[in-house]
Design a protein around this motif. Structure first.
Motif, PDB file in Angstrom:
ATOM      1  N   ILE A 146       0.839  -1.204   0.000  1.00 50.65           N
ATOM      2  CA  ILE A 146       0.000   0.000   0.000  1.00 50.65           C
ATOM      3  C   ILE A 146       0.872   1.252   0.000  1.00 50.65           C
ATOM      4  O   ILE A 146       0.593   2.224  -0.712  1.00 50.65           O
ATOM      5  N   ALA A 147       1.943   1.230   0.780  1.00 48.95           N
ATOM      6  CA  ALA A 147       2.834   2.394   0.838  1.00 48.95           C
ATOM      7  C   ALA A 147       3.481   2.665  -0.514  1.00 48.95           C
ATOM      8  O   ALA A 147       3.813   3.817  -0.833  1.00 48.95           O
ATOM      9  N   ASP A 148       3.657   1.622  -1.334  1.00 53.31           N
ATOM     10  CA  ASP A 148       4.321   1.771  -2.627  1.00 53.31           C
ATOM     11  C   ASP A 148       3.354   2.058  -3.779  1.00 53.31           C
ATOM     12  O   ASP A 148       3.791   2.248  -4.921  1.00 53.31           O
ATOM     13  N   LEU A 149       2.054   2.095  -3.500  1.00 52.01           N
ATOM     14  CA  LEU A 149       1.068   2.346  -4.559  1.00 52.01           C
ATOM     15  C   LEU A 149       1.139   3.794  -5.042  1.00 52.01           C
ATOM     16  O   LEU A 149       1.532   4.696  -4.307  1.00 52.01           O
ATOM     17  N   THR A 150       0.741   3.994  -6.291  1.00 51.76           N
ATOM     18  CA  THR A 150       0.603   5.355  -6.801  1.00 51.76           C
ATOM     19  C   THR A 150      -0.636   5.992  -6.172  1.00 51.76           C
ATOM     20  O   THR A 150      -1.514   5.274  -5.669  1.00 51.76           O
ATOM     21  N   PRO A 151      -0.743   7.329  -6.169  1.00 53.03           N
ATOM     22  CA  PRO A 151      -1.941   7.978  -5.609  1.00 53.03           C
ATOM     23  C   PRO A 151      -3.232   7.461  -6.235  1.00 53.03           C
ATOM     24  O   PRO A 151      -4.227   7.266  -5.534  1.00 53.03           O
ATOM     25  N   GLN A 152      -3.218   7.224  -7.546  1.00 48.22           N
ATOM     26  CA  GLN A 152      -4.408   6.715  -8.236  1.00 48.22           C
ATOM     27  C   GLN A 152      -4.787   5.330  -7.743  1.00 48.22           C
ATOM     28  O   GLN A 152      -5.952   5.039  -7.453  1.00 48.22           O
ATOM     29  N   GLN A 153      -3.795   4.449  -7.614  1.00 46.52           N
ATOM     30  CA  GLN A 153      -4.058   3.095  -7.147  1.00 46.52           C
ATOM     31  C   GLN A 153      -4.572   3.093  -5.711  1.00 46.52           C
ATOM     32  O   GLN A 153      -5.465   2.319  -5.366  1.00 46.52           O
ATOM     33  N   ARG A 154      -4.020   3.981  -4.902  1.00 50.33           N
ATOM     34  CA  ARG A 154      -4.452   4.043  -3.507  1.00 50.33           C
ATOM     35  C   ARG A 154      -5.897   4.543  -3.424  1.00 50.33           C
ATOM     36  O   ARG A 154      -6.688   4.055  -2.608  1.00 50.33           O
ATOM     37  N   LYS A 155      -6.256   5.498  -4.265  1.00 48.35           N
ATOM     38  CA  LYS A 155      -7.638   5.984  -4.293  1.00 48.35           C
ATOM     39  C   LYS A 155      -8.590   4.840  -4.617  1.00 48.35           C
ATOM     40  O   LYS A 155      -9.636   4.679  -3.975  1.00 48.35           O
ATOM     41  N   ILE A 156      -8.215   4.054  -5.607  1.00 50.99           N
ATOM     42  CA  ILE A 156      -9.075   2.939  -6.014  1.00 50.99           C
ATOM     43  C   ILE A 156      -9.206   1.923  -4.875  1.00 50.99           C
ATOM     44  O   ILE A 156     -10.303   1.438  -4.588  1.00 50.99           O
ATOM     45  N   VAL A 180     -10.549   0.587 -14.517  1.00 40.23           N
ATOM     46  CA  VAL A 180     -10.698   0.319 -13.083  1.00 40.23           C
ATOM     47  C   VAL A 180     -10.589  -1.178 -12.814  1.00 40.23           C
ATOM     48  O   VAL A 180      -9.923  -1.603 -11.854  1.00 40.23           O
ATOM     49  N   LYS A 181     -11.239  -1.975 -13.668  1.00 38.88           N
ATOM     50  CA  LYS A 181     -11.189  -3.433 -13.499  1.00 38.88           C
ATOM     51  C   LYS A 181      -9.754  -3.937 -13.538  1.00 38.88           C
ATOM     52  O   LYS A 181      -9.349  -4.779 -12.728  1.00 38.88           O
ATOM     53  N   ASN A 182      -8.967  -3.401 -14.473  1.00 40.55           N
ATOM     54  CA  ASN A 182      -7.560  -3.798 -14.578  1.00 40.55           C
ATOM     55  C   ASN A 182      -6.780  -3.396 -13.328  1.00 40.55           C
ATOM     56  O   ASN A 182      -5.937  -4.150 -12.824  1.00 40.55           O
ATOM     57  N   HIS A 183      -7.064  -2.198 -12.817  1.00 39.97           N
ATOM     58  CA  HIS A 183      -6.414  -1.732 -11.593  1.00 39.97           C
ATOM     59  C   HIS A 183      -6.759  -2.638 -10.418  1.00 39.97           C
ATOM     60  O   HIS A 183      -5.891  -2.992  -9.612  1.00 39.97           O
ATOM     61  N   VAL A 184      -8.035  -3.003 -10.309  1.00 39.87           N
ATOM     62  CA  VAL A 184      -8.491  -3.842  -9.200  1.00 39.87           C
ATOM     63  C   VAL A 184      -7.823  -5.214  -9.256  1.00 39.87           C
ATOM     64  O   VAL A 184      -7.350  -5.736  -8.236  1.00 39.87           O
ATOM     65  N   THR A 185      -7.760  -5.795 -10.446  1.00 39.36           N
ATOM     66  CA  THR A 185      -7.114  -7.098 -10.614  1.00 39.36           C
ATOM     67  C   THR A 185      -5.647  -7.028 -10.196  1.00 39.36           C
ATOM     68  O   THR A 185      -5.143  -7.911  -9.492  1.00 39.36           O
ATOM     69  N   ALA A 186      -4.968  -5.957 -10.594  1.00 40.27           N
ATOM     70  CA  ALA A 186      -3.560  -5.785 -10.245  1.00 40.27           C
ATOM     71  C   ALA A 186      -3.388  -5.574  -8.741  1.00 40.27           C
ATOM     72  O   ALA A 186      -2.447  -6.110  -8.129  1.00 40.27           O
TER      73      ALA A 186
END
Length: 219
Positions: A146-156, A180-186
């Motif tokens: 979580i600490a290494d996520l991008t701001p966008q990924q953390r928002k999601i 969004v689906k791709n982000h969630v899967t990742a």
């Protein structure tokens, strides 16, 4: 090896002091019964290891450990507890404690535990189930993700924790639903989980940990 002692009972501190001072490679640089006294003293003295009573008259060793580690991660914390509490053990490890031992531990095991903690290792009482350690290890690994996520990924991730669907997240962030689906899967893959609810629980635990850390930072 420099050690600080924080324990509520005089007899416990006295016993620990005598035990540790008898070791040629250990120096007790300070001791106290109160968290309010221990915190500034530890940060000023910067011992290698802070041995902290799980219960203190004005707080507890877990919060004290978190405060110390937030202010100076180089100081290692070892929690001494009167009884085994799996939830407390998990909380201690998530608070940054490098060790968790019961007060009934024999003298040589305690001294060796302090040496191990000072040298960068972790020590957990032998009676603690492996499942507890594995659970904490998973959460710590997830926290780093979580600490290494991008701001966008953390928002999601935190919108998932709020219970939003992919379509609702897409609308909120002005993204394509497929994106969004791709982000969630990742995200699920990186967190090592298979369900959104598991990711939501990890995100909620991380948020509570961050909030506790920010509240415990000394002025």
């Amino acid at each position: 090896m420099r050690v600080y002692l924080a324990a509520q009972h005089d007899i416990v501190r006295s016993g620990l002091f005598s035990l540790l001072e008898a070791e040629p490679d250990i120096e007790v640089v300070g001791q106290s019964a109160l968290a309010a006294v221990a915190l500034p003293a530890i940060l000023d003295l910067r011992p290698d290891v802070a041995v902290l009573d799980a219960r203190l008259p004005d707080g507890n060793g877990l919060d004290l450990c978190r405060s110390v580690r937030t202010a100076d991660p180089s100081i290692r914390g070892l929690i001494l507890a009167g009884r085994r509490d799996d939830d407390a053990i998990a909380s201690a490890m998530l608070a940054g404690a490098a060790g968790y031992l019961l007060e009934q531990v024999n003298a040589s095991s305690l001294v060796n535990g302090i040496r191990l903690v000072a040298s960068g290792h972790s020590v957990v009482d032998w009676s603690v189930p492996a499942s507890v350690v594995e659970h904490v290890t998973l959460h710590k690994r997830s926290f780093q993700v979580i600490a290494d996520l991008t701001p966008q990924q953390r928002k999601i991730l935190f919108l998932i924790a709020d219970g939003l669907t992919n379509r609702e997240i897409a609308r909120r962030l002005f993204l394509a639903e497929k994106t969004v689906k791709n982000h969630v899967t990742a995200l699920l893959s990186r967190l090592g989980v298979s369900h959104r609810t598991q990711a939501a629980m990890i995100a909620a635990t991380w948020a509570r940990s961050e909030a506790a850390a920010s509240q415990s930072v000394p002025d």
